[in-house]
Scaffold this active site. Structure first.
Site, PDB file in Angstrom:
ATOM      1  N   GLY A 181       0.054   4.613  -0.243  1.00 57.77           N
ATOM      2  CA  GLY A 181      -0.597   5.910  -0.017  1.00 57.77           C
ATOM      3  C   GLY A 181      -1.333   6.364  -1.257  1.00 57.77           C
ATOM      4  O   GLY A 181      -2.118   5.615  -1.852  1.00 57.77           O
ATOM      5  N   ALA A 182      -1.072   7.602  -1.679  1.00 56.12           N
ATOM      6  CA  ALA A 182      -1.790   8.187  -2.822  1.00 56.12           C
ATOM      7  C   ALA A 182      -1.523   7.441  -4.130  1.00 56.12           C
ATOM      8  O   ALA A 182      -2.321   7.498  -5.068  1.00 56.12           O
ATOM      9  CB  ALA A 182      -1.401   9.656  -2.972  1.00 56.12           C
ATOM     10  N   GLY A 194      -4.920   1.316   5.453  1.00 55.43           N
ATOM     11  CA  GLY A 194      -4.296   0.018   5.177  1.00 55.43           C
ATOM     12  C   GLY A 194      -5.182  -1.133   5.637  1.00 55.43           C
ATOM     13  O   GLY A 194      -5.243  -2.183   4.980  1.00 55.43           O
ATOM     14  N   ASP A 195      -5.867  -0.943   6.767  1.00 58.72           N
ATOM     15  CA  ASP A 195      -6.755  -1.992   7.278  1.00 58.72           C
ATOM     16  C   ASP A 195      -7.939  -2.187   6.328  1.00 58.72           C
ATOM     17  O   ASP A 195      -8.384  -3.317   6.104  1.00 58.72           O
ATOM     18  CB  ASP A 195      -7.255  -1.629   8.681  1.00 58.72           C
ATOM     19  CG  ASP A 195      -6.093  -1.379   9.644  1.00 58.72           C
ATOM     20  OD1 ASP A 195      -5.037  -2.016   9.467  1.00 58.72           O
ATOM     21  OD2 ASP A 195      -6.232  -0.535  10.539  1.00 58.72           O
ATOM     22  N   GLY A 236      -1.719   4.335  -4.463  1.00 59.18           N
ATOM     23  CA  GLY A 236      -2.573   3.154  -4.498  1.00 59.18           C
ATOM     24  C   GLY A 236      -1.844   1.893  -4.090  1.00 59.18           C
ATOM     25  O   GLY A 236      -0.998   1.913  -3.186  1.00 59.18           O
ATOM     26  N   SER A 254       0.871  -1.190   0.000  1.00 68.02           N
ATOM     27  CA  SER A 254       0.000   0.000   0.000  1.00 68.02           C
ATOM     28  C   SER A 254       0.896   1.225   0.000  1.00 68.02           C
ATOM     29  O   SER A 254       1.713   1.419   0.891  1.00 68.02           O
ATOM     30  CB  SER A 254      -0.955  -0.026   1.189  1.00 68.02           C
ATOM     31  OG  SER A 254      -0.269  -0.192   2.409  1.00 68.02           O
TER      32      SER A 254
END
Lengths: 309, 309
Positions: free
Chosen positions: A219-220, A248-249, A222, A217
């Site tokens: 962040g922005a 993230g969860d 994707g 993951s």
């Protein structure tokens, strides 16, 4: 059902204060409390998507009782937390209402006794018998052996239950070597594990350490997935403003729900990326905004990448 | 026994963090919890001095249970807290271990329902029957009428129980008009009540508002008492370094214990000033250091001041 494991559950407390100044005294204007810890966040999103989920891990003390009371109110979540003598930790997020910034204070968690760890292992092996998938999430409380996740991964594989590991540091390093089906590191965890800051390189490196598939993951940017079936990047339509807590969860919940629904990889990744962005956009940290999710889902771009190194 | 009233009890939580930085995430290295609220602090010091004390006020929720569990362990304290539906508030003191400075976060407290307030009043009037003195301490939780202390002062006077009021703002303004035997404002509370920043002038002004005696706690300058029997200043031997949390509560315990032991004013004030300084010096906020108390007590200077205005 899907099983989520949260060994270091938490009672997440949020304080709103007009302006946080170190060494001053503050009147808290608003207090909210909710069950926390990464596996419980994953469970809440899975339940909201319609999946029955069982949560296990540890709970104890007054904070544990508060956490378990709050769980009873959530449809489709079954509480199978194992009681411990120590008190479940609190996390305190202090939101400065002037700036919107958050200062986080995380208690270490109760020390788990060897007999409590054994009781958990027994409960976990029982629960695996009726699980369609299992997520192992978050940090280890004091007293739990650092190789705990390796042990839990092996037990899931022995029971033929697909297992996803989402942790960091040494527990990730040890856990990945036990060959989980999925790991979902973020950029920092990936860099810490592999020493590489180049996402594709680091994701491939992580996979070579034992995971069947790695979903990073970013962040922005994707999600980046490296699996035996192919390599994909899933990118949300635009940079989303908000609070990244729990993003993230939500991605983990998207991946697991897609797995048990037998969705192809690109659809799982689109769901995970849309849920993640809809969590950043939600007004309450760690919740996802359903309208945002439905609006974002068809707009996530999933591109296949060349599989050659 | 001595009765202490804490309408806004608290579970006092102390976090130690290496360095508090706003907008960052912190791992708390040490967590301590203790029953809090000014009347409970007063009770703990009275009990340590050998006096049986009964504590009343409100307790509720998981935090209330934790507070009451901790009280059971303290010899000579009887728990007569009235149950409420809302949860007892938490206060969080974040101690920066690098600088020793403390950042305080105080929850507002549960809303007290009218039926809960009535239940308290009934319990209070019963307890007064066996009380040798009563201390009314601290802020009012939401839902309790702002004139609450005036009512409690009148009930104590009607039962011929000496009553000390230690609060601030409008509850103090209203309470003092009901003619308590003692009020113990600090310099800020005194200035807020009277508009005067000159301690002797302000203390006399406060007395004219209805209290039989005013004992002002002036930090390093010690205590200033204006009573029908005379005016005194009690000064500790030297400026004491440490944490002033609870110093005023220890002074209240000194005054009340001296009252029920029929000590003359100068001895009561010496005790109150020594306890107060020994609290500043104690390693744990709100506790007093007994060795420091015994060493300081004979060294407090009590001087009589002219009573003319």
């Amino acid at each position: 059902m899907i099983l989520t494991v949260t060994l270091n559950t938490a009672l997440d407390i949020t304080y709103r204060v007009p302006s946080l100044r170190p060494h001053a005294s503050h009147r808290v204007t608003e207090v909210t409390e909710r069950p926390g810890g990464k596996g419980l966040n994953v469970a809440r999103v899975l339940a909201a998507l319609g999946h029955p989920v069982t949560v296990t891990g540890f709970a104890g003390g007054g904070t544990g009782r508060a956490l378990q009371n709050a769980l009873t109110g959530i449809p489709r979540i079954t509480d199978a937390l194992v009681p411990v003598a120590g008190a479940t930790r609190r996390t305190v997020a202090v939101v400065d209402t002037a700036t919107g910034d958050t200062t986080q204070l995380n208690e270490p968690g109760p020390v788990i006794a060897p007999a409590e760890w054994s009781a958990f292992l027994e409960a976990y092996e029982d629960l695996l018998q009726s699980s369609s998938a299992v997520a192992l999430c978050g940090s280890l409380p004091p007293g739990v052996p650092v190789g705990a996740y390796a042990h839990l991964v092996r037990a899931a594989r022995a029971a033929s239950v697909p297992v996803l590991l989402d942790t960091s540091g040494e527990p990730l390093r040890r856990g990945i070597a036990a060959r989980p089906d999925f790991v979902k590191p973020n950029a920092d965890e990936l860099a810490e594990l592999t020493g590489s800051h180049e996402p594709l390189q680091a994701t491939r490196d992580a996979r070579r350490r034992g995971a069947r598939a790695v979903v990073a993951s970013l962040g922005a940017q994707g999600l980046l997935a490296v699996a035996p079936e192919g390599h994909w990047q899933a990118t949300p339509p635009s940079r989303v403003a908000g609070n990244p807590t729990g993003a993230g969860d939500s991605a983990v919940a998207g991946l697991l729900s897609g797995l048990v629904e037998h969705l192809p990889w690109p659809d799982r990744l689109a769901r995970a990326a849309a849920l993640s962005a809809a969590t950043v956009r939600a007004p309450v940290a760690g919740e996802f905004d359903r309208a945002a999710y439905e609006e974002l889902l068809p707009r996530v771009a999933v591109t296949e990448r060349a599989t050659a190194a």
